[in-house]
Each structure stands twice: as C-alpha cells, then as structure tokens.
Write a protein that holds these residues in place. Structure first.
Motif, PDB file in Angstrom:
ATOM      1  N   ASN A  11     -28.096   7.319  12.820  1.00  0.00           N
ATOM      2  CA  ASN A  11     -29.138   6.876  11.848  1.00  0.00           C
ATOM      3  C   ASN A  11     -30.430   6.823  12.850  1.00  0.00           C
ATOM      4  O   ASN A  11     -30.725   5.639  13.495  1.00  0.00           O
ATOM      5  CB  ASN A  11     -28.997   6.016  10.846  1.00  0.00           C
ATOM      6  N   GLN A  12     -31.533   7.623  12.846  1.00  0.00           N
ATOM      7  CA  GLN A  12     -32.516   7.803  13.630  1.00  0.00           C
ATOM      8  C   GLN A  12     -33.586   6.640  13.255  1.00  0.00           C
ATOM      9  O   GLN A  12     -34.465   6.123  13.978  1.00  0.00           O
ATOM     10  CB  GLN A  12     -33.239   8.916  13.535  1.00  0.00           C
ATOM     11  N   HIS A  13     -33.406   6.150  12.045  1.00  0.00           N
ATOM     12  CA  HIS A  13     -34.318   5.021  11.496  1.00  0.00           C
ATOM     13  C   HIS A  13     -33.663   3.519  11.269  1.00  0.00           C
ATOM     14  O   HIS A  13     -34.125   3.015  10.799  1.00  0.00           O
ATOM     15  CB  HIS A  13     -34.917   5.494  10.057  1.00  0.00           C
ATOM     16  N   SER A  14     -32.410   3.361  11.942  1.00  0.00           N
ATOM     17  CA  SER A  14     -31.920   2.127  11.591  1.00  0.00           C
ATOM     18  C   SER A  14     -32.411   1.186  12.989  1.00  0.00           C
ATOM     19  O   SER A  14     -33.009   1.752  13.899  1.00  0.00           O
ATOM     20  CB  SER A  14     -30.416   2.175  12.075  1.00  0.00           C
ATOM     21  N   HIS A  15     -32.446   0.130  12.801  1.00  0.00           N
ATOM     22  CA  HIS A  15     -32.904  -0.993  13.813  1.00  0.00           C
ATOM     23  C   HIS A  15     -32.115  -2.152  14.146  1.00  0.00           C
ATOM     24  O   HIS A  15     -32.311  -3.254  13.933  1.00  0.00           O
ATOM     25  CB  HIS A  15     -34.187  -1.600  13.069  1.00  0.00           C
ATOM     26  N   HIS A  16     -30.823  -1.655  14.308  1.00  0.00           N
ATOM     27  CA  HIS A  16     -29.612  -2.578  14.786  1.00  0.00           C
ATOM     28  C   HIS A  16     -29.929  -3.022  16.261  1.00  0.00           C
ATOM     29  O   HIS A  16     -30.512  -2.233  17.144  1.00  0.00           O
ATOM     30  CB  HIS A  16     -28.350  -1.773  14.855  1.00  0.00           C
TER      31      HIS A  16
END
Length: 217
Positions: A11-16
C-alpha cells in the motif's frame, strides 16, 4: 481465493514503521505462497504485485470495482451559475489549491465552487477572491442528490514523494461516474486518472501540478 480491494504490504499510502512493514511483508509473502488465487482491483495493482512477486504471478488476476448507475430523480432546474462541486475531505496534499488559483485567474463571478464536507483552511484563504459555498457533512443520500445538481464534479488526488505510478482509486470516483456528469480530475498519472478517462461521460484529466493546465481545463 485472496481478494485485495487495496494493496496490503505494498500500500503506497500507508505510514507504518519499519517493524510493522517487515511483519506485513512476511505475512503478505506467506499468504501469496499459500493461496490458490489472488484478485487485485486495478490494473496498476496487478502490475505492482506481478513485479514484486513474479514467482506467484500465475495466480494473479484483476477484477475492478464497479458502480451502479444512480437513478435518482432530480427536478430539472435552470442554473443561475456554473457550479463546480467536490464531495469529501481535503487533507495533506489533497487540496483544491490549484483549482482555486485557476478560478482566481479566470475571475468569472458566474462560477461557484461548492464543497460538501469538513471545513478547510484553504477555502477560507480564497473566500474573498472566489465564490465558494461550503456545506458541512450531510447524510450520504443527500450528498448524492446535491451531486446531481452540479455543472461539473471535481476530483482531486494528492501527490506523494517517491510514488511513480498511483494504483489507489478514490471511492468517490465511482459515485462521480455513476452520476453521468462531467468530471474535472486533478491527479497524478495512474489508475484513478485512467478510470476517469475511460468511463466518464465527459472528462478533463490534469496529470501535472501546473496551475495553468487546470485553468486551461
């Protein structure tokens, strides 16, 4: 059968954080190894996963999301101005700044920008130069009714550093398409832009960050 409506570890928009990313990558590789088939919801997501997991590419196929036509009976009316409408939130790089700059350049008092959703500082910044109408969150059915009164629906997707091809498609994309109304889409190249080009009744798709390109559209 494994069905991803959005990419998982990719997922390009995750912030893990780093540890979460490592765990997700291991889980993702495990489920791809053990599943019989993987369904992705966009052609871009399918390419992304085929490139990352070529050994499992034979399991992958694309089944896009779809939409039903909105058969909402709306009374016809004579519009007293040209209405550009956006439904949803503005956040991070997803803002109407370039559109509002374009409207300042056009300086046409007959054009109104209507935003349905939470208030945004950016709207207040342009309130003295652009005709803006803000409508707070309303029930979904009412939002669909209002969408049908627009002259043009505005769809914006934010740009993010490090992403070359965007595979995310906004859920409102399908509702916009279902109205049959013209769409002005301002977004990076990728699946969202491609879907608008292919399926909108009429569309102007701007895939650059140039305000002049938005003004021209």
């Amino acid at each position: 059968v494994l069905d991803f409506r959005d990419p998982w570890a990719l997922n390009q928009h995750s912030h893990h954080g780093p540890l979460q990313r490592r765990i997700l990558r291991r889980l993702e590789r495990w489920v791809l190894r053990t599943c019989d088939a993987l369904i992705l919801n966009t052609t871009g997501a399918e390419r992304l996963y085929r490139d990352r997991y070529p050994e499992y590419a034979h399991k992958m196929t694309c089944v896009p999301n779809g939409f039903d036509e909105l058969n909402i009976a709306s009374p016809s009316r004579q519009r007293d101005r040209f209405t550009i409408m956006h439904v949803g939130d503005f956040y991070r790089s997803r803002t109407p700044a370039r559109l509002l700059e374009a409207l300042c350049a056009l300086n046409d008092p007959e054009i109104e920008f209507v935003h349905i959703g939470p208030s945004s500082e950016i709207l207040q910044r342009y309130a003295d130069r652009v005709r803006i109408r803000h409508i707070e969150r309303i029930p979904h059915a009412e939002a669909l009714e209002l969408m049908r009164t627009a002259s043009l629906l505005y769809l914006v997707q934010g740009w993010e550093d490090g992403i070359t091809e965007y595979v995310a498609v906004a859920s409102k994309t399908y509702e916009y398409l279902a109205t049959g109304l013209p769409v002005l889409a301002e977004m990076p190249p990728g699946d969202n832009a491609d879907i608008i080009r292919q399926f909108a009744s009429k569309a102007w798709v701007v895939t650059s960050r140039d305000v002049n390109a938005v003004t021209a559209a």
